[in-house]
Scaffold this active site. Structure first.
Site, PDB file in Angstrom:
ATOM      1  N   ARG A  28      -0.389  -8.789 -20.924  1.00 56.20           N
ATOM      2  CA  ARG A  28      -1.069  -8.435 -22.168  1.00 56.20           C
ATOM      3  C   ARG A  28      -0.299  -7.412 -22.997  1.00 56.20           C
ATOM      4  O   ARG A  28      -0.648  -7.172 -24.142  1.00 56.20           O
ATOM      5  CB  ARG A  28      -2.512  -7.995 -21.912  1.00 56.20           C
ATOM      6  CG  ARG A  28      -2.662  -6.768 -21.069  1.00 56.20           C
ATOM      7  CD  ARG A  28      -4.122  -6.496 -20.756  1.00 56.20           C
ATOM      8  NE  ARG A  28      -4.906  -6.125 -21.933  1.00 56.20           N
ATOM      9  CZ  ARG A  28      -4.749  -4.996 -22.611  1.00 56.20           C
ATOM     10  NH1 ARG A  28      -3.827  -4.139 -22.267  1.00 56.20           N
ATOM     11  NH2 ARG A  28      -5.501  -4.733 -23.655  1.00 56.20           N
ATOM     12  N   ASP A  86      -6.021   0.233 -27.617  1.00 55.95           N
ATOM     13  CA  ASP A  86      -6.742   0.271 -26.353  1.00 55.95           C
ATOM     14  C   ASP A  86      -7.230   1.647 -25.989  1.00 55.95           C
ATOM     15  O   ASP A  86      -6.631   2.651 -26.320  1.00 55.95           O
ATOM     16  CB  ASP A  86      -5.828  -0.172 -25.218  1.00 55.95           C
ATOM     17  CG  ASP A  86      -5.918  -1.646 -24.986  1.00 55.95           C
ATOM     18  OD1 ASP A  86      -6.861  -2.242 -25.515  1.00 55.95           O
ATOM     19  OD2 ASP A  86      -5.053  -2.178 -24.296  1.00 55.95           O
ATOM     20  N   GLU A 131       1.051  -7.518   8.867  1.00 56.48           N
ATOM     21  CA  GLU A 131       1.172  -6.060   8.842  1.00 56.48           C
ATOM     22  C   GLU A 131       2.303  -5.580   7.942  1.00 56.48           C
ATOM     23  O   GLU A 131       2.578  -4.393   7.862  1.00 56.48           O
ATOM     24  CB  GLU A 131       1.356  -5.531  10.261  1.00 56.48           C
ATOM     25  CG  GLU A 131       0.082  -5.597  11.106  1.00 56.48           C
ATOM     26  CD  GLU A 131      -1.101  -4.857  10.463  1.00 56.48           C
ATOM     27  OE1 GLU A 131      -0.967  -3.650  10.225  1.00 56.48           O
ATOM     28  OE2 GLU A 131      -2.122  -5.507  10.205  1.00 56.48           O
ATOM     29  N   PRO A 166       0.819  -1.216   0.000  1.00 62.28           N
ATOM     30  CA  PRO A 166       0.000   0.000   0.000  1.00 62.28           C
ATOM     31  C   PRO A 166       0.855   1.270   0.000  1.00 62.28           C
ATOM     32  O   PRO A 166       0.359   2.340  -0.347  1.00 62.28           O
ATOM     33  CB  PRO A 166      -0.810  -0.095   1.299  1.00 62.28           C
ATOM     34  CG  PRO A 166      -0.709  -1.519   1.751  1.00 62.28           C
ATOM     35  CD  PRO A 166       0.549  -2.065   1.175  1.00 62.28           C
TER      36      PRO A 166
HETATM   37  C1  9D3 Z   1      -2.385  -0.940   9.515  1.00 62.57           C
HETATM   38  C2  9D3 Z   1      -1.681  -0.309   8.404  1.00 62.57           C
HETATM   39  N1  9D3 Z   1      -1.935  -0.949   7.105  1.00 62.57           N
HETATM   40  C3  9D3 Z   1      -1.205  -0.191   6.054  1.00 62.57           C
HETATM   41  C4  9D3 Z   1      -2.127   0.572   5.165  1.00 62.57           C
HETATM   42  C5  9D3 Z   1      -1.475  -2.304   7.167  1.00 62.57           C
HETATM   43  C6  9D3 Z   1      -1.700  -3.106   5.951  1.00 62.57           C
HETATM   44  C7  9D3 Z   1      -2.909  -3.124   5.311  1.00 62.57           C
HETATM   45  C8  9D3 Z   1      -3.102  -3.958   4.202  1.00 62.57           C
HETATM   46  C9  9D3 Z   1      -0.676  -3.887   5.497  1.00 62.57           C
HETATM   47  C10 9D3 Z   1      -0.870  -4.714   4.414  1.00 62.57           C
HETATM   48  C11 9D3 Z   1      -2.088  -4.751   3.776  1.00 62.57           C
HETATM   49  C12 9D3 Z   1      -2.297  -5.671   2.662  1.00 62.57           C
HETATM   50  N2  9D3 Z   1      -2.275  -5.009   1.361  1.00 62.57           N
HETATM   51  C13 9D3 Z   1      -1.315  -5.225   0.506  1.00 62.57           C
HETATM   52  O1  9D3 Z   1      -0.420  -6.007   0.763  1.00 62.57           O
HETATM   53  C14 9D3 Z   1      -1.318  -4.496  -0.752  1.00 62.57           C
HETATM   54  C15 9D3 Z   1      -2.227  -3.518  -1.261  1.00 62.57           C
HETATM   55  C16 9D3 Z   1      -3.413  -2.935  -0.731  1.00 62.57           C
HETATM   56  O2  9D3 Z   1      -3.901  -3.244   0.368  1.00 62.57           O
HETATM   57  N3  9D3 Z   1      -4.063  -2.001  -1.480  1.00 62.57           N
HETATM   58  C17 9D3 Z   1      -3.619  -1.617  -2.715  1.00 62.57           C
HETATM   59  N4  9D3 Z   1      -2.511  -2.119  -3.239  1.00 62.57           N
HETATM   60  C18 9D3 Z   1      -1.831  -3.055  -2.510  1.00 62.57           C
HETATM   61  S1  9D3 Z   1      -0.437  -3.792  -3.010  1.00 62.57           S
HETATM   62  C19 9D3 Z   1      -0.302  -4.696  -1.651  1.00 62.57           C
END
Ligand code: 9D3
Length: 252
Positions: free
Chosen positions: A155, A170, A117, A90
């Protein structure tokens, strides 16, 4: 392109990619996918891959050692060329078509999926070259994002798509949304196909489609519309009428 995915849920990745167009591209040797279970590389007796975070706070963290050893095993199989390592997180740059196009140039791509986490920062510093998110919403792990990335990158690889929906034509390629499309019948539940599409006048059809694309983009994606108008400031302006020759003007 060879994808190598480091994950605690390898079946999830294999199941998702083996089906559909990508499965066919794999059969044809255009793509390969290796899903590596990080747990197979744990040095702990109880196959533990996570632990509490220093400094406190909720939740568990993936430990550095199994992630590093899984990466090393994959990199050793690849050979001397250091492969890019994309960490799905994220906290990454938001994935888009231009990143997909760029990644499609790579021979090998290692994709790291987090869970819990997150992952101990020290191993990320050692191996990660690119941090990528798929958008601003919270998921439970990096596996679905990895599959999204693999789909979009695949793709763009020559031969993966069949002739017609080639990556060139596209939507998004000109920064606009796709225009509406219609197939048979000519009338359905009282709704007619727009007359102009039946006219056979290709120039008029093209102009209509461009206008539909622009209007749709304006309504649904004001961010894309603004960028389009900045790139095409004359769009929609009436064409300057050619000044009529007066009697005083000479032809050159
Ligand atoms: C409590 C803080 N969180 C950070 C925003 C912890 C957290 C939330 C969700 C840690 C990992 C995740 C899991 N998400 C992913 O690994 C992830 C993700 C996403 O949640 N949204 C958009 N793109 C991605 S890429 C990897």
């Amino acid at each position: 392109m060879r994808f190598h995915v480091l994950t605690l849920f390898p079946e999830m990745i294999e199941q998702g990619i083996a089906t559909s167009i990508l499965g066919r591209a794999m059969d044809r040797g255009l793509l390969s996918l290796e899903a590596v279970n990080i747990r197979d590389y744990t040095a702990s007796k109880h196959k533990k891959v996570d632990d509490y975070t220093y400094g406190g706070g909720a939740g568990m963290l993936m430990q550095a050692q199994p992630v590093y050893d899984a990466w090393q095993a994959v990199q050793d199989r690849i050979g001397d060329r250091k492969a890019r390592v994309v960490y799905m997180t994220p906290q990454g740059a938001v994935f888009n078509q231009s990143i997909a196009r760029e990644l499609a140039q790579e021979e090998d791509l290692i994709i790291l999926c987090g869970h819990y986490e997150g992952i101990d920062e020290r191993v990320l510093e050692e191996i990660v070259t690119d941090n990528i998110s798929i958008g601003d919403y919270v998921l439970t792990g990096g596996e679905l994002p990895a599959m999204v990335l693999i789909d979009a990158v695949s793709r763009m690889i020559p031969g993966v798509l069949n002739n017609h929906d080639s990556a060139e034509t596209d939507s998004f390629m000109n920064g606009l949304l796709e225009y509406p499309q219609y197939s048979r019948p000519e009338e359905w539940r009282g709704k007619k196909v727009p007359e102009i599409l039946l006219s056979g006048d290709h120039a008029k059809v093209d102009a209509w489609r461009l206008d539909q694309s622009v209007q749709r983009t304006r309504e649904r994606r004001p961010d894309l519309y603004q960028a389009f108008m900045e790139a095409h400031p004359d769009y929609g302006k009436p064409k300057k009428k050619r000044r009529k020759k007066t009697g005083d003007q000479e032809n050159l």
